[in-house]
Design an enzyme around this catalytic site. Structure first.
Site, PDB file in Angstrom:
ATOM      1  N   ASP A 245     -20.153-101.861  45.347  1.00  0.00           N
ATOM      2  CA  ASP A 245     -18.873-102.561  45.271  1.00  0.00           C
ATOM      3  C   ASP A 245     -18.800-103.281  43.929  1.00  0.00           C
ATOM      4  O   ASP A 245     -19.827-103.567  43.304  1.00  0.00           O
ATOM      5  CB  ASP A 245     -18.721-103.564  46.410  1.00  0.00           C
ATOM      6  CG  ASP A 245     -17.342-104.222  46.408  1.00  0.00           C
ATOM      7  OD1 ASP A 245     -16.341-103.490  46.571  1.00  0.00           O
ATOM      8  OD2 ASP A 245     -17.261-105.444  46.218  1.00  0.00           O
ATOM      9  N   SER A 246     -17.589-103.594  43.525  1.00  0.00           N
ATOM     10  CA  SER A 246     -17.402-104.329  42.276  1.00  0.00           C
ATOM     11  C   SER A 246     -17.928-105.756  42.377  1.00  0.00           C
ATOM     12  O   SER A 246     -18.147-106.410  41.357  1.00  0.00           O
ATOM     13  CB  SER A 246     -15.920-104.348  41.887  1.00  0.00           C
ATOM     14  OG  SER A 246     -15.150-104.977  42.904  1.00  0.00           O
TER      15      SER A 246
ATOM     16  N   CYS B  83     -15.585 -99.912  47.954  1.00  0.00           N
ATOM     17  CA  CYS B  83     -14.632-100.617  47.095  1.00  0.00           C
ATOM     18  C   CYS B  83     -13.381 -99.756  47.013  1.00  0.00           C
ATOM     19  O   CYS B  83     -13.456 -98.589  46.597  1.00  0.00           O
ATOM     20  CB  CYS B  83     -15.235-100.823  45.710  1.00  0.00           C
ATOM     21  SG  CYS B  83     -14.107-101.497  44.461  1.00  0.00           S
TER      22      CYS B  83
ATOM     23  N   THR C  70     -10.734-100.083  45.063  1.00  0.00           N
ATOM     24  CA  THR C  70     -10.299 -99.817  43.691  1.00  0.00           C
ATOM     25  C   THR C  70     -11.132 -98.704  43.074  1.00  0.00           C
ATOM     26  O   THR C  70     -10.597 -97.786  42.445  1.00  0.00           O
ATOM     27  CB  THR C  70     -10.382-101.090  42.839  1.00  0.00           C
ATOM     28  OG1 THR C  70      -9.641-102.135  43.477  1.00  0.00           O
ATOM     29  CG2 THR C  70      -9.809-100.859  41.457  1.00  0.00           C
TER      30      THR C  70
ATOM     31  N   GLU D 115     -13.414-115.204  46.367  1.00  0.00           N
ATOM     32  CA  GLU D 115     -14.649-115.294  45.586  1.00  0.00           C
ATOM     33  C   GLU D 115     -14.946-116.718  45.144  1.00  0.00           C
ATOM     34  O   GLU D 115     -16.083-117.034  44.786  1.00  0.00           O
ATOM     35  CB  GLU D 115     -14.584-114.339  44.399  1.00  0.00           C
ATOM     36  CG  GLU D 115     -14.491-112.883  44.812  1.00  0.00           C
ATOM     37  CD  GLU D 115     -15.382-111.963  44.022  1.00  0.00           C
ATOM     38  OE1 GLU D 115     -15.693-112.296  42.865  1.00  0.00           O
ATOM     39  OE2 GLU D 115     -15.768-110.896  44.562  1.00  0.00           O
TER      40      GLU D 115
ATOM     41  N   CYS E 230      -8.667-103.756  51.003  1.00  0.00           N
ATOM     42  CA  CYS E 230      -9.634-104.362  50.098  1.00  0.00           C
ATOM     43  C   CYS E 230     -10.715-104.966  50.978  1.00  0.00           C
ATOM     44  O   CYS E 230     -10.410-105.652  51.956  1.00  0.00           O
ATOM     45  CB  CYS E 230      -8.991-105.439  49.221  1.00  0.00           C
ATOM     46  SG  CYS E 230     -10.178-106.365  48.207  1.00  0.00           S
TER      47      CYS E 230
ATOM     48  N   HIS F  73     -12.618-107.361  50.591  1.00  0.00           N
ATOM     49  CA  HIS F  73     -12.648-108.823  50.634  1.00  0.00           C
ATOM     50  C   HIS F  73     -11.771-109.382  51.763  1.00  0.00           C
ATOM     51  O   HIS F  73     -12.062-110.437  52.320  1.00  0.00           O
ATOM     52  CB  HIS F  73     -12.111-109.421  49.323  1.00  0.00           C
ATOM     53  CG  HIS F  73     -13.060-109.371  48.176  1.00  0.00           C
ATOM     54  ND1 HIS F  73     -13.444-108.205  47.580  1.00  0.00           N
ATOM     55  CD2 HIS F  73     -13.682-110.368  47.490  1.00  0.00           C
ATOM     56  CE1 HIS F  73     -14.262-108.469  46.580  1.00  0.00           C
ATOM     57  NE2 HIS F  73     -14.426-109.781  46.507  1.00  0.00           N
TER      58      HIS F  73
END
Length: 272
Positions: free
Chosen positions: A11-12, A74, A76, A159, A193, A195
């Site tokens: 993941d990013s 992820c 994206t 985050e 996403c 997150h």
């Protein structure tokens, strides 16, 4: 073929840990390596070429660690890099390796969760602009109308561990309102996403009870189980012992302090 290969989870940043948690719960017998590219996160506003390059570098790092199978946890990266990696890089350089994403497994099952055939997708700008969910869902369910809403403030809030504070309420309400203004018949909202599941407590208070909120972790885990059932030649190579290793391109101390919020347990990472 020695069964020593861990499954790579990329993941990013932190979000992929929500997917990893579901995978590890449903497939606890395998060994895993998680890599978060925190030093270059977030990916959402980068160009296709940049995200492809970043993702490929991380995938190749996981390959070097012995991973034969890598999951791009992820959205994206799955939207902007997966296809090129699968079609160009794997055949040319890594014909015995496999890289899977999170978009297709979700698109394959989303039709089970809507009665109105009106689905909302909430994601980063990169995921929304890629149109990947529109294209993939249309392949499996051409009768479903997809309404997309980018939520650029959600990842920074999460985050920075501010997602459950009162200050996040405005941005949760704003993006949900913008999505529902597109159609009053939306009855399923996909959190595109990894997150975003951390916002579920607030989302459940903002979105109508009639709307099903869909997170990806369990869906991706079940899809991986199915993939391994269908590809015993890959499953045979996977190491079994339930070991989990965590790496970050950023500061391990900062990663460890924050990652437990996503993974639901304390962990200890190493520098990439």
């Amino acid at each position: 073929m020695k069964n020593t290969s861990p499954i790579g989870i990329f993941d990013s940043g932190y979000g992929g840990l929500t997917v990893f948690k579901s995978i590890a719960e449903q497939l606890p017998q395998y060994n895993y390596i998680y890599l978060g590219d925190n030093a270059r996160s977030p990916y959402g506003d980068h160009s296709f070429d940049t995200i492809y390059q970043y993702t490929l570098e991380c995938v190749e790092w996981l390959f070097a660690k012995g991973c034969k199978l890598v999951i791009l946890a992820c959205n994206t990266a799955s939207a902007k890099a997966l296809r090129t990696i699968q079609q160009k890089d794997l055949p040319a350089k890594y014909p015995d390796r496999r890289v899977l994403g999170v978009i297709r497994p979700t698109a394959e099952v989303i039709g089970r969760y809507t009665r109105s055939n009106q689905v909302g997708v909430m994601g980063t700008r990169g995921t929304v602009n890629s149109q990947s969910y529109l294209l993939e869902i249309n392949k499996f369910y051409p009768g479903i109308q997809v309404h997309q809403q980018s939520c650029p403030m959600w990842v920074p809030l999460i985050e920075n561990n501010e997602h459950l504070q009162a200050g996040a309420d405005f941005f949760v309400q704003e993006y949900c309102n913008a999505l529902l203004q597109q159609s009053s018949d939306i009855d399923c909202v996909l959190l595109a996403c990894t997150h975003y599941p951390l916002l579920l407590p607030k989302l459940k208070t903002v979105l109508p009870e009639s709307i099903t909120i869909l997170s990806q972790g369990e869906i991706v885990a079940k899809s991986l189980m199915d993939y391994l059932d269908r590809h015993p030649e890959m499953e045979m190579q996977l190491g079994k012992g339930g070991e989990k290793f965590f790496y970050t391109s950023g500061d391990p101390t900062a990663f460890d302090a924050h990652a437990s919020i996503f993974f639901g347990a304390e962990l200890e990472s190493c520098k990439m």
